[in-house]
Motif scaffolding. Structure first.
Motif, PDB file in Angstrom:
ATOM      1  N   PHE A 191      38.596   8.438   9.941  1.00 57.88           N
ATOM      2  CA  PHE A 191      37.542   8.971  10.805  1.00 57.88           C
ATOM      3  C   PHE A 191      36.288   9.304  10.003  1.00 57.88           C
ATOM      4  O   PHE A 191      36.362   9.681   8.830  1.00 57.88           O
ATOM      5  CB  PHE A 191      38.021  10.258  11.495  1.00 57.88           C
ATOM      6  N   SER A 192      35.137   9.223  10.671  1.00 57.41           N
ATOM      7  CA  SER A 192      33.885   9.652  10.052  1.00 57.41           C
ATOM      8  C   SER A 192      33.989  11.138   9.685  1.00 57.41           C
ATOM      9  O   SER A 192      34.751  11.886  10.299  1.00 57.41           O
ATOM     10  CB  SER A 192      32.719   9.393  11.009  1.00 57.41           C
ATOM     11  N   ALA A 250      34.516  14.336  12.128  1.00 53.97           N
ATOM     12  CA  ALA A 250      35.576  14.378  13.148  1.00 53.97           C
ATOM     13  C   ALA A 250      36.446  15.630  12.967  1.00 53.97           C
ATOM     14  O   ALA A 250      36.689  16.067  11.841  1.00 53.97           O
ATOM     15  CB  ALA A 250      36.433  13.127  13.049  1.00 53.97           C
ATOM     16  N   ASN A 301      36.571  11.002   4.059  1.00 57.34           N
ATOM     17  CA  ASN A 301      36.754  10.722   5.486  1.00 57.34           C
ATOM     18  C   ASN A 301      38.048  11.349   5.985  1.00 57.34           C
ATOM     19  O   ASN A 301      39.033  11.434   5.250  1.00 57.34           O
ATOM     20  CB  ASN A 301      36.802   9.209   5.731  1.00 57.34           C
ATOM     21  N   TRP A 340      41.286   5.250  22.792  1.00 56.90           N
ATOM     22  CA  TRP A 340      40.078   5.902  23.276  1.00 56.90           C
ATOM     23  C   TRP A 340      39.990   5.566  24.758  1.00 56.90           C
ATOM     24  O   TRP A 340      40.700   4.689  25.259  1.00 56.90           O
ATOM     25  CB  TRP A 340      38.857   5.366  22.494  1.00 56.90           C
ATOM     26  N   LEU A 342      35.161  13.138  17.853  1.00 59.50           N
ATOM     27  CA  LEU A 342      34.192  12.623  16.896  1.00 59.50           C
ATOM     28  C   LEU A 342      32.796  13.144  17.215  1.00 59.50           C
ATOM     29  O   LEU A 342      32.516  13.558  18.344  1.00 59.50           O
ATOM     30  CB  LEU A 342      34.183  11.096  16.915  1.00 59.50           C
ATOM     31  N   TRP A 373      32.645   7.447  14.064  1.00 60.67           N
ATOM     32  CA  TRP A 373      33.416   6.208  14.149  1.00 60.67           C
ATOM     33  C   TRP A 373      34.867   6.483  13.738  1.00 60.67           C
ATOM     34  O   TRP A 373      35.174   7.452  13.053  1.00 60.67           O
ATOM     35  CB  TRP A 373      32.818   5.118  13.261  1.00 60.67           C
ATOM     36  N   VAL A 374      35.737   5.602  14.172  1.00 58.82           N
ATOM     37  CA  VAL A 374      37.134   5.628  13.728  1.00 58.82           C
ATOM     38  C   VAL A 374      37.563   4.189  13.448  1.00 58.82           C
ATOM     39  O   VAL A 374      37.153   3.267  14.160  1.00 58.82           O
ATOM     40  CB  VAL A 374      38.073   6.281  14.765  1.00 58.82           C
TER      41      VAL A 374
END
Length: 426
Positions: free
Chosen positions: A208-209, A212, A232, A243, A401, A406-407
């Motif tokens: 994950f960014s 998150a 990250n 999602w 997030l 982003w993931v």
């Protein structure tokens, strides 16, 4: 193992277990509960000497340190009762009274109990080359905690021995258990107590960014994720990453009030999400979705759509016993499949989802994208203002997030590396 009896409410499960020392065997008789969500209960257990000409059908290849984990809060909260009324007596017939004294029984006291036990006891032992067997009375959450706990440290490749886990399905949906045992008679995992056959558990990694956050306490609080060397957030999974509608249903229904309804909680949450009270259509989820498909090549392909309804990467065939999300997936085969479709009305979404209850026929629908993939990437690019629509589900855990977050989900590739956990199969 066999079933006997008359109508569905009075069927019995009868099977024989052999003791580890090979000197005795026991005939175990359980009765199925009239409520199929409740485990069977022990009627009788009679021991007798092992016939002299009969070799024990199983024999542990080496002595294993055995841990029983009872997840008190899983599913309908019946793990303690099932252990004391059925699992414990069966284990005593297998191990004998002295052997039972060597079993370590752990009862969870908080949502982090399994992670803490893995960190303090299970990983250090496995990393020193000790063979371990775990009997897990839990749902998928218990498995994901074991996977994350065992994956959070770097193992000694020469010494590490993957623990074996016997899955006894005491959760709400028990996706991993029902996928491994798809099509077989459901005996609540009990036959695996006397099996020494195992298969590696396939896993994936979700990165994950940095902004998150993991949502806890029914979404009221958030906490930092474990970090990779680049800073990250990171989670490991074995079931599903999603999602859109699926993540929303899991996140919205993860409350004490909803959990009282068992697996029905997902249908209740679906009704609220698909038919908003103001009469508007279901929310279209906005973002860039890319997939990784070419084996060995780090080349992402963006899907042409910018709005989505259902985006799910799965390593199992069933999300519940009757809900077949990926009919092409075989038990523990290590594949990852994408299930995706774009925004549509509540009735149309329900129509597609109902086909999953019909043996997975939703994948034959022309509006559904179904493909074997190696990875899934979701980028929000500031397109979703409300954090509710930026929630990602990883094996039941919900991560929110940031707006430009982003993931990236990647299947852990086979070949060479050992898995962190082996599943006992029959």
């Amino acid at each position: 193992m066999n079933r006997s009896g008359g109508d569905d409410q009075h069927r019995k499960i009868v099977f024989t277990t052999q003791s580890v020392d090979g000197e005795s065997e026991a005939v175990v008789t359980l009765q199925e509960h009239k409520d199929p969500t409740r485990p069977p209960f022990l009627i009788s257990l009679s021991k007798r000497p092992q016939p002299g000409d009969k070799q024990p059908p199983f024999s542990p290849p080496e002595k294993r340190e055995t841990h029983v984990i009872i997840s008190s809060g899983s599913g309908h909260g019946l793990a303690d009762e099932f252990y004391s009324s059925a699992v414990g007596p069966i284990l005593e017939s297998i191990h004998g009274h002295r052997g039972m004294e060597e079993l370590e029984v752990h009862t969870t006291e908080s949502p982090t109990s399994i992670l803490e036990l893995t960190d303090a006891v299970l990983f250090p032992a496995a990393n020193q080359g000790k063979p371990i067997r775990i009997i897990l009375l839990s749902g998928d959450g218990g498995i994901v905690d074991l996977v994350n706990g065992l994956s959070s440290k770097t193992p000694n490749p020469q010494a590490y021995i993957s623990p074996q886990v016997v899955i006894l399905p005491l959760g709400t949906a028990n996706a991993l258990y029902h996928s491994i045992n798809a099509g077989a008679y459901d005996a609540w995992g009990l036959p695996a107590l006397t099996s020494w056959k195992t298969k590696p558990l396939p896993t994936f990694t979700a990165t994950f960014s940095p902004g998150a956050r993991l949502l806890i306490d029914e979404g009221r609080q958030e906490q930092e994720l474990p970090k990779d060397p680049q800073g990250n957030g990171i989670l490991h999974g074995a079931v599903v990453a999603s999602w859109g509608m699926h993540a929303t249903l899991v996140g919205d229904s993860d409350t004490t009030e909803y959990r009282k309804h068992g697996v029905e909680r997902f249908k209740m949450a679906a009704k609220e999400a698909l038919y908003p009270a103001d009469g508007s259509p279901p929310h279209p989820y906005k973002g860039r979705v890319s997939i990784l498909q070419e084996k060995g090549k780090d080349r992402w392909t963006a899907l042409p759509e910018e709005e989505h309804m259902y985006i799910l990467a799965t390593m199992v065939s069933h999300l519940e016993k009757p809900f077949c999300i990926s009919p092409a997936t075989k038990p523990l085969d290590g594949s990852m499949h994408l299930v995706h479709f774009t925004p549509r009305s509540g009735d149309e979404v329900m129509g597609i989802m109902n086909k999953a209850y019909d043996g997975g026929k939703h994948v034959e629908d022309g509006d559904v994208r179904y493909a074997c993939i190696d990875g899934l990437r979701i980028e929000f690019e500031g397109k979703e203002e409300d954090g509710r629509w930026r929630r990602i589900c990883v094996d039941g855990k919900i991560v929110r997030l940031e707006k430009d977050g982003w993931v990236e989900v990647r299947r852990v590739m086979e070949g060479g590396a050992k898995g962190v956990l082996d599943v006992v199969v029959v």
